[in-house]
Design a protein around this motif. Structure first.
Motif, PDB file in Angstrom:
ATOM      1  N   ILE B  12       0.918  -1.225   0.005  1.00 23.78           N
ATOM      2  CA  ILE B  12       0.319  -0.574  -0.248  1.00 23.78           C
ATOM      3  C   ILE B  12       0.888   1.092  -0.413  1.00 23.78           C
ATOM      4  CG2 ILE B  12      -1.422   1.780   1.131  1.00 23.78           C
ATOM      5  CD1 ILE B  12      -3.280  -1.554   1.873  1.00 23.78           C
ATOM      6  N   ASN B  14       3.971   1.611  -0.642  1.00 23.75           N
ATOM      7  CA  ASN B  14       4.595   1.766  -2.266  1.00 23.75           C
ATOM      8  C   ASN B  14       4.182   1.752  -3.004  1.00 23.75           C
ATOM      9  OD1 ASN B  14       7.309   0.785  -1.232  1.00 23.75           O
ATOM     10  ND2 ASN B  14       6.559  -1.807  -2.167  1.00 23.75           N
ATOM     11  N   PHE B  15       3.117   1.630  -3.233  1.00 24.34           N
ATOM     12  CA  PHE B  15       1.492   2.527  -4.290  1.00 24.34           C
ATOM     13  C   PHE B  15       1.502   3.852  -4.031  1.00 24.34           C
ATOM     14  CE2 PHE B  15      -3.225   3.317  -6.226  1.00 24.34           C
ATOM     15  CZ  PHE B  15      -2.320   2.237  -7.535  1.00 24.34           C
ATOM     16  N   LEU B  18       4.762   5.392  -5.068  1.00 28.63           N
ATOM     17  CA  LEU B  18       4.033   5.604  -7.003  1.00 28.63           C
ATOM     18  C   LEU B  18       3.661   6.329  -7.764  1.00 28.63           C
ATOM     19  CD1 LEU B  18       4.870   4.271  -9.204  1.00 28.63           C
ATOM     20  CD2 LEU B  18       3.661   2.004  -9.026  1.00 28.63           C
ATOM     21  N   LEU B  19       2.665   6.162  -6.662  1.00 28.43           N
ATOM     22  CA  LEU B  19       1.254   7.509  -7.134  1.00 28.43           C
ATOM     23  C   LEU B  19       1.665   8.794  -7.226  1.00 28.43           C
ATOM     24  CD1 LEU B  19      -1.623   7.533  -8.015  1.00 28.43           C
ATOM     25  CD2 LEU B  19      -2.623   7.929  -5.249  1.00 28.43           C
ATOM     26  N   LEU B  21       5.134   9.792  -7.190  1.00 28.37           N
ATOM     27  CA  LEU B  21       6.433   9.756  -7.820  1.00 28.37           C
ATOM     28  C   LEU B  21       5.624  10.346  -9.529  1.00 28.37           C
ATOM     29  CD1 LEU B  21       8.672   7.533  -6.236  1.00 28.37           C
ATOM     30  CD2 LEU B  21       8.912   9.710  -6.755  1.00 28.37           C
ATOM     31  N   LEU B  22       4.517   9.635 -10.052  1.00 25.00           N
ATOM     32  CA  LEU B  22       4.215   9.167 -10.998  1.00 25.00           C
ATOM     33  C   LEU B  22       3.748  10.993 -10.905  1.00 25.00           C
ATOM     34  CD1 LEU B  22       3.355   5.973 -12.489  1.00 25.00           C
ATOM     35  CD2 LEU B  22       4.981   6.946 -12.986  1.00 25.00           C
TER      36      LEU B  22
END
Lengths: 236, 263
Positions: B12, B14-15, B18-19, B21-22
């Motif tokens: 979670i 990590n996601f 990632l959200l 960062l993207l």
């Protein structure tokens, strides 16, 4: 052969550990961020753009179109969540094709974590667009008796999301492993290719379902509001 | 087949990372660039639309102008044609008038020259004839002719008795105390002089004091002069008659010619 990649542990200290799932997740994250950084490093606002930019813009436009068709709202609000979900799942699914790499989504923990993110995102988006009370009111519609069923519905669809993704990807890996032990030549390659297709489709299905859940949360409120407005107008 | 809750939590996180960062490296910049491009395209489209509208307006203006021009062209052509026609007529009229004037001037000049020439010719001819005859008479004159002239003169004096001339000369002689001049183109012989003097005495009651003079001015002949009055006979009279006749002849001839020329 280990079917649960969470159990492939490279390092552990107490409850903290680095297993194959986390390692491959980080690889996927790094890969995505690196590619994104490479592409957006020199963006051009004019007509002459590079292939990478064109590809990413096409992807973004595709996601925006899908969101707009589904929600009939400003798609930019949902783009980061849905887009990231799709990109992460696609890359996680596809990376398993490479030998020595494992798909992080083949782990039930990962699939559940993603489903949990969707489970949290649905009320977050619903509340942000409609407000706290109006969002939670639809759980007791048409009657408060429906509250437990609505909650069970929310939980079960989240669970189904997780199980669907996990089952498809894990089964793909499992089938390839079984076929490989039976017929080591040619046939596993076809199954791998098939696995690629399934990986992309599952990513699309997961993202679209997440979008549908989020959209339905917003739409319920819109429908209710429209009904109330029409009632007031008739009174006047 | 169970869920590893540490992995679940980590995934979670990590996601979410990632959200973020993207969003930072992908969606943000792409969205910005796409918006910029859209704005640029929109502005260009707007610009193109404005230019198109301006061009359309200009086209309409020019079409209107063209239509106006087409409409006025025929009228302008007609006006121009009419003006040209009028100018042509006027110029032709002027040219004709000028030609007429020139012709009239030329005819007048010609007539004048002709008249002058005829007058000069007539003058010279007459003068020459008279001169010639005068010289001829003078050169051919001899005693016989002179005698004849004197006789003619005497005869004229005698015939003067019944005329008014005689009275006029008589009164002139009275006024001039009888002074009388006898002019002749040739020298008179003494007997002739005597005869003339006697005759004059005879005619005029006054005592005539005669003076005899020779002069070629009077032409061939003889005459008497008293206080502005004169009387006598000479060939000049005939020559002047001749001149007068020639003049009449010339004038009548010129009139006829002129009349014919005008016709």
């Amino acid at each position: 052969m280990e079917f649960n990649i969470d159990n492939i542990i490279y390092w552990q200290e107490g409850i903290f550990k680095i297993n194959a799932t986390l390692l491959h997740t980080w690889i996927v994250i790094l890969l995505l961020v690196f590619v994104s950084w490479m592409i957006t490093r020199n963006l051009a606002a004019g007509i002459n753009i590079r292939r990478g930019q064109a590809f990413m813009e096409s992807f973004v436009v595709f996601v925006l179109t899908q969101i707009e068709e589904e929600t009939h709202e400003d798609p930019n609000k949902y783009l980061p969540f849905i887009g990231t979900l799709f990109l992460f799942i696609v890359l996680s699914n596809v990376i398993g094709v490479i030998p020595a790499f494992e798909s992080p989504t083949a782990s039930l923990s990962t699939a559940t974590a993603l489903a949990a993110c969707v489970f949290v995102a649905v009320p977050v988006f619903g509340i942000s667009s409609q407000g706290f009370s109006s969002y939670f009111r639809h759980y007791i519609q048409p009657t408060p008796l429906m509250l437990p069923f609505n909650i069970i519905g929310e939980l079960s669809r989240t669970l189904s999301l997780a199980i669907r993704l996990f089952g498809n990807i894990m089964s793909g890996s499992l089938i390839v492993a079984i076929v490989l032990s039976l017929s080591p030549l040619f046939f596993p390659v076809v199954m791998q290719a098939f696995g690629l297709l399934i990986g992309v489709i599952q990513a699309y299905v997961f993202s679209i379902l997440a979008l549908v859940y989020i959209a339905s949360a917003s739409r319920v409120q819109q429908v209710q509001e429209t009904a109330e407005t029409s009632k007031q107008e008739s009174k006047i | 087949m169970n869920i590893d809750w540490f992995t679940f939590t980590a995934q979670i996180i990590n996601f979410v990372i990632l959200l973020a960062l993207l969003k930072r490296f992908l969606y943000g910049p792409l969205h910005e660039v796409m918006n910029k491009r859209e704005e640029k395209v929109t502005s260009r489209l707007e610009e193109a639309r404005q230019k198109l509208a301006a061009a359309e307006q200009k086209r309409e203006t020019y079409e209107q102008k063209l239509a106006d021009f087409e409409a006025s062209k025929v009228e302008m052509m007609n006006t121009a044609r009419r003006e040209v026609e009028e100018t042509k007529k006027e110029m032709l009229h002027q040219a004709r008038e000028e030609i007429d004037t020139i012709q009239q001037n030329w005819e007048a000049a010609l007539q004048s020259e002709k008249k002058t020439f005829i007058a000069e010719l007539h003058q010279q001819t007459t003068d020459n004839i008279v001169e010639l005859l005068n010289r001829l008479i003078q050169e051919l004159a001899n005693s016989t002719l002179e005698e004849q002239a004197i006789n003619k003169f005497i005869e004229k004096l005698r015939t003067m008795d019944k005329k008014e001339e005689k009275n006029a000369i008589q009164s002139a002689l009275d006024y001039g105390e009888g002074k009388m001049m006898v002019i002749s183109s040739f020298p008179l012989p003494d007997d002739q002089k005597k005869q003339i003097r006697e005759l004059l005495h005879e005619i005029f009651t006054v005592d005539v004091n005669c003076t005899f003079t020779v002069s070629s001015v009077i032409g061939f002949g003889i005459e008497i002069r008293a206080q502005g009055w004169k009387m006598g006979w000479n060939a000049k009279v005939y020559l002047e008659d001749l001149k007068k006749n020639i003049d009449d002849l010339f004038n009548s001839d010129t009139k006829i010619k002129h009349h014919v020329a005008h016709r």
